[in-house]
Enzyme design. Structure first.
Site, mmCIF file in Angstrom:
data_model
loop_
_atom_site.group_PDB
_atom_site.id
_atom_site.type_symbol
_atom_site.label_atom_id
_atom_site.label_comp_id
_atom_site.label_asym_id
_atom_site.label_seq_id
_atom_site.Cartn_x
_atom_site.Cartn_y
_atom_site.Cartn_z
ATOM 1 N N GLN A 116 0.860 -1.182 0.000
ATOM 2 C CA GLN A 116 0.000 0.000 0.000
ATOM 3 C C GLN A 116 0.897 1.233 0.000
ATOM 4 O O GLN A 116 1.624 1.481 0.967
ATOM 5 C CB GLN A 116 -0.885 -0.035 1.242
ATOM 6 C CG GLN A 116 -1.890 1.089 1.344
ATOM 7 C CD GLN A 116 -2.791 0.901 2.542
ATOM 8 O OE1 GLN A 116 -3.599 -0.011 2.577
ATOM 9 N NE2 GLN A 116 -2.630 1.747 3.535
ATOM 10 N N SER A 171 1.528 6.481 2.561
ATOM 11 C CA SER A 171 2.241 7.424 3.424
ATOM 12 C C SER A 171 3.348 8.143 2.663
ATOM 13 O O SER A 171 4.027 7.559 1.811
ATOM 14 C CB SER A 171 2.840 6.694 4.627
ATOM 15 O OG SER A 171 1.824 6.116 5.411
ATOM 16 N N SER A 208 5.099 -1.096 4.209
ATOM 17 C CA SER A 208 5.378 -2.424 4.767
ATOM 18 C C SER A 208 5.602 -3.437 3.650
ATOM 19 O O SER A 208 4.776 -3.561 2.734
ATOM 20 C CB SER A 208 4.214 -2.884 5.647
ATOM 21 O OG SER A 208 4.008 -1.992 6.702
ATOM 22 N N GLU A 216 -8.130 -1.685 5.930
ATOM 23 C CA GLU A 216 -6.949 -1.777 6.786
ATOM 24 C C GLU A 216 -7.336 -1.733 8.247
ATOM 25 O O GLU A 216 -6.849 -2.504 9.066
ATOM 26 C CB GLU A 216 -5.987 -0.638 6.462
ATOM 27 C CG GLU A 216 -4.778 -0.568 7.387
ATOM 28 C CD GLU A 216 -3.885 0.630 7.091
ATOM 29 O OE1 GLU A 216 -2.896 0.804 7.809
ATOM 30 O OE2 GLU A 216 -4.188 1.380 6.144
ATOM 31 N N GLU A 246 -2.526 8.557 18.544
ATOM 32 C CA GLU A 246 -3.147 9.866 18.680
ATOM 33 C C GLU A 246 -4.205 10.079 17.597
ATOM 34 O O GLU A 246 -5.293 10.610 17.868
ATOM 35 C CB GLU A 246 -2.071 10.963 18.608
ATOM 36 C CG GLU A 246 -1.159 11.032 19.825
ATOM 37 C CD GLU A 246 -0.161 9.879 19.900
ATOM 38 O OE1 GLU A 246 0.334 9.599 21.001
ATOM 39 O OE2 GLU A 246 0.137 9.257 18.850
#
Length: 727
Positions: free
Chosen positions: A469, A472, A504, A587, A707
């Site tokens: 994926q 990011s 990943s 996910e 967070e």
């Protein structure tokens, strides 16, 4: 949410809540803050007449013939209302007599308890309770400790050793003292007994452990109600109270308080739900004791923490006498003092050391059970095939991913999925574990063209290609829409340039699912296109990132003039954010959907036996670790049951993801304490403990930081406002 899942239970909760609201139960609590005496609530008789005091008692003794699963729904509502009076102590004592009493004892005591004419309370036994009662030759003497809510009781059930004894309040030699109470709306008592005569028909033989389990379950249900009420009132306040020109619920610090409150309450809710089921589902008594100890460990602690944070969120107004926040804290502190969640956690450890484990299952709908024979036959047939042929058989039939749409899955509803899981496990059939490939390919099935599906889905399911994926980016962090990788239109497709990071497994993958910006002038969530990247393209460079552990699971991926044909654009150009969100949803389900509880210390009970004596509060810490792991599994079970009965989705997915991530840190701390000074060495137990401390930190970052997850819980589940700058 709430303990209730089925429509029948939800209706019971609504009815109870409406009754308590119509009788202004909260206001009745407040009226007792400075009262000299505690009378029975004015709604007591009507509450009993509705059958709510005897809901769980046999019909032949005036009860409703239901069980603890129904009773905890009512008790939760009493907790939400912080209702005054001895309703919960009374139903606890009645439950003990119903469970452990002889037919004669039941006939003697239960009708009065069901009708409300008898008010009762239970005195727990064991170390730390102040109970030092002894029963010798029919004579009962000693102190009973604090009897929770015993101020109005006309009948006491007192734990004495392995038994329990029923003693009327007027018994000769019994002194009942009702000191000033922290919670004046339900005043506890201190009992002293001097040579109180006890007949054989007053003894509930062998009832002590059952009594403790019932008390823990029911008072934990009350704690769940209080914990959830604290979440609701604090959230409501955070939405309207303004500071610095905006609602305080917009500030991340407040969101995180409220998210933590919801997580704690939901773990307790799941544990109480299971304990109530364990009381009557035919489970061995030790399993009920374990489930009840788990419930008390989590729910009572959650109530205490949430009541305190409720005041914190309210600020100064919450600390005033006029505000109701301290009513919750008074009730929570009293429950915590008497129920002692630390002692309950130690019992989780004690039972685990004895080999007790809770086995929780669902009752499946008839249509799912009707399919069991066919599923069983299929599973046995697959198990008989050579290993090399099993996967292809699963793919060809849709059993490889039963919840996927046909033809790649079975579009199986929740009940059928559970049947398949059970029968595959029994037959020894293991479906392939796809990880990231699975959630990416599911998105392709949902949003791809027929050509894309034909070209890629079977190859991925056959594990001929592994996918990653590519979301990011270095400057974006957890902001998945902060996309700078761009694609320019060329003949027949697009040229992609940019950088992805934290990818990943990219070093092992053949293809990637990438978000790219195709219209830089469009708003942030527009102008995004989803594309399939061929990682063997010469313009793709994968650089593994070495982690603090020394291993490399993540990667930087550099894209330089990578050509992507139009045939590999998924969805409509510039409208790819909806596709990306589908992938992120898949996910979240995958990361938060496991049933193992995650991050288990390998054989924690063996470590406790070997090293627990050297670890401060080891029994309590191990017990809480085990209780939380079980509650995580229960969250998934509740999600499954909600799906089976056709209920609305619950909050379990995001909550489980957060708890799993945070759990890694608490487990690492426990593991390090077991290792002690040996953690300084990279060998033996020390190496495992030290590595866990390094490795598990990453789980609060991977897949979206903790967070960010707290923000999502606060905004998507609790409905708190987003910062307008982040829209």
């Amino acid at each position: 949410m709430a303990i209730a899942i089925s429509e029948e239970h939800r209706e019971l909760a609504r009815t109870t809540r409406a009754f308590l609201a119509s009788h202004e139960a909260r206001a009745a609590n407040r009226a007792l803050l400075e009262a000299d005496q505690e009378p029975l609530p004015e709604f007591w008789t009507e509450f009993a007449d509705l059958g709510l005091l005897g809901l769980h008692l046999p019909e032949e003794h005036g009860g409703g013939g239901a069980g603890l699963p129904e009773l905890v729904v009512v008790v939760e509502e009493l907790g939400r209302a912080v209702a005054p009076g001895p309703a919960v102590p009374t139903v606890v004592a009645a439950a003990v007599i119903a469970a452990a009493g002889t037919p004669a004892q039941q006939a003697r005591f239960l009708p009065g308890l069901a009708a409300g004419g008898t008010v009762a309370a239970l005195a727990l036994g064991g170390p730390g309770t102040g109970n030092d009662l002894t029963l010798t030759g029919g004579v009962l003497s000693g102190g009973a400790g604090v009897v929770l809510g015993g101020g109005l009781a006309s009948l006491f059930v007192l734990v004495v050793g392995d038994d329990a004894v029923v003693v009327p309040a007027g018994a000769a030699g019994l002194t009942v003292e009702v000191p000033p109470a922290l919670d004046p709306s339900r005043r506890s008592a201190r009992l002293t007994l001097r040579d109180v005569a006890v007949g054989a028909d007053d003894v509930l033989t062998g009832a002590a452990r059952r009594a403790e389990a019932l008390a823990r379950t029911l008072f934990a249900a009350e704690a769940v109600g209080g914990a959830l009420e604290a979440v609701e009132v604090a959230t409501a306040y955070a939405k309207v109270r303004e500071q610095f020109g905006r609602p305080i619920g917009m500030f991340q610090a407040i969101k995180h308080h409220l998210a933590n409150m919801l997580v704690a309450a939901e773990l307790g809710t799941a544990a109480v739900w299971d304990a109530a089921r364990a009381a009557g589902d035919g489970s061995p008594p030790a399993q009920f004791e374990l489930a009840a100890a788990t419930a008390a460990t989590l729910a009572v602690a959650a109530f205490a923490a949430n009541a305190s944070l409720n005041i914190q969120v309210h600020g100064g107004i919450g600390y005033t006498w006029e505000h109701d926040a301290h009513l919750l804290q008074r009730r929570a502190t009293t429950l915590e003092s008497v129920l002692r969640p630390g002692a309950a956690a130690a019992d989780v450890t004690r039972l685990g050391l004895a080999g007790v484990a809770r086995v929780s299952t669902l009752q499946l709908p008839p249509e799912a059970e009707a399919a069991r024979a066919d599923v069983q036959a299929f599973a046995r047939g697959v198990a008989a095939l050579p290993a090399a042929e099993q996967r292809e058989r699963l793919i060809a039939t849709g059993y490889v991913q039963p919840h996927w749409p046909r033809p790649w899955g079975l579009a199986a509803p929740a009940g059928l999925q559970l049947v398949i899981d059970q029968e595959f496990q029994a037959a020894g059939v293991r479906r392939p574990a796809y990880g990231i490939t699975g959630w990416v390919i599911l998105t392709l099935v949902q949003h791809g063209t027929s050509d894309q599906i034909d070209r890629y889905v079977h190859r991925a399911l056959a594990q001929e290609e592994i996918w990653c994926q590519l979301f990011s980016e270095p400057a974006a962090g957890s902001d998945a829409a902060g996309i700078r990788t761009k694609a320019d239109r060329v003949e027949g497709g697009w040229l992609v340039n940019g950088q992805k990071v934290w990818t990943s497994g990219a070093q092992y993958c053949q293809r990637g699912f990438a978000t790219v910006r195709t219209d830089p002038a469009a708003p942030k969530h527009a102008g995004v296109t989803m594309m399939i990247i061929d990682l063997t393209h010469p313009g793709v460079e994968v650089r593994p990132l070495r982690q603090v552990t020394g291993t490399a699971e993540f990667n930087e991926v550099f894209l330089t003039d990578v050509f992507v044909p139009d045939a590999d654009v998924v969805g409509t150009p510039n409208e790819g954010w909806s596709v990306a969100r589908a992938t992120l949803g898949n996910e979240r389900v995958s990361i938060g959907g496991g049933v193992s509880g995650g991050f288990e210390v390998a054989n924690v009970f063996d470590l406790y036996r070997e090293r627990g004596a050297h670890v401060p509060a080891a029994a309590e810490r191990v017990g809480r670790h085990v209780a939380e792991g079980h509650a995580l599994r229960l969250l998934n079970l509740r999600r499954a049951e909600r799906a089976v009965v056709g209920g609305e989705p619950g909050p379990e997915g995001n909550i489980t993801k957060l708890v799993l991530a945070e759990r890694g840190q608490t487990v690492a701390a426990l593991f390090l304490d077991f290792a002690g000074p040996e953690a300084a060495f990279a060998e033996g137990l020390g190496a495992a403990a030290g590595t866990s401390a390094l490795a598990w930190r990453g789980m609060t970052i991977a897949g979206g930081t903790s967070e960010i997850t707290r923000n999502q819980i606060a905004e998507r589940i609790l409905g708190l406002p987003r910062d307008p700058l982040l829209r």
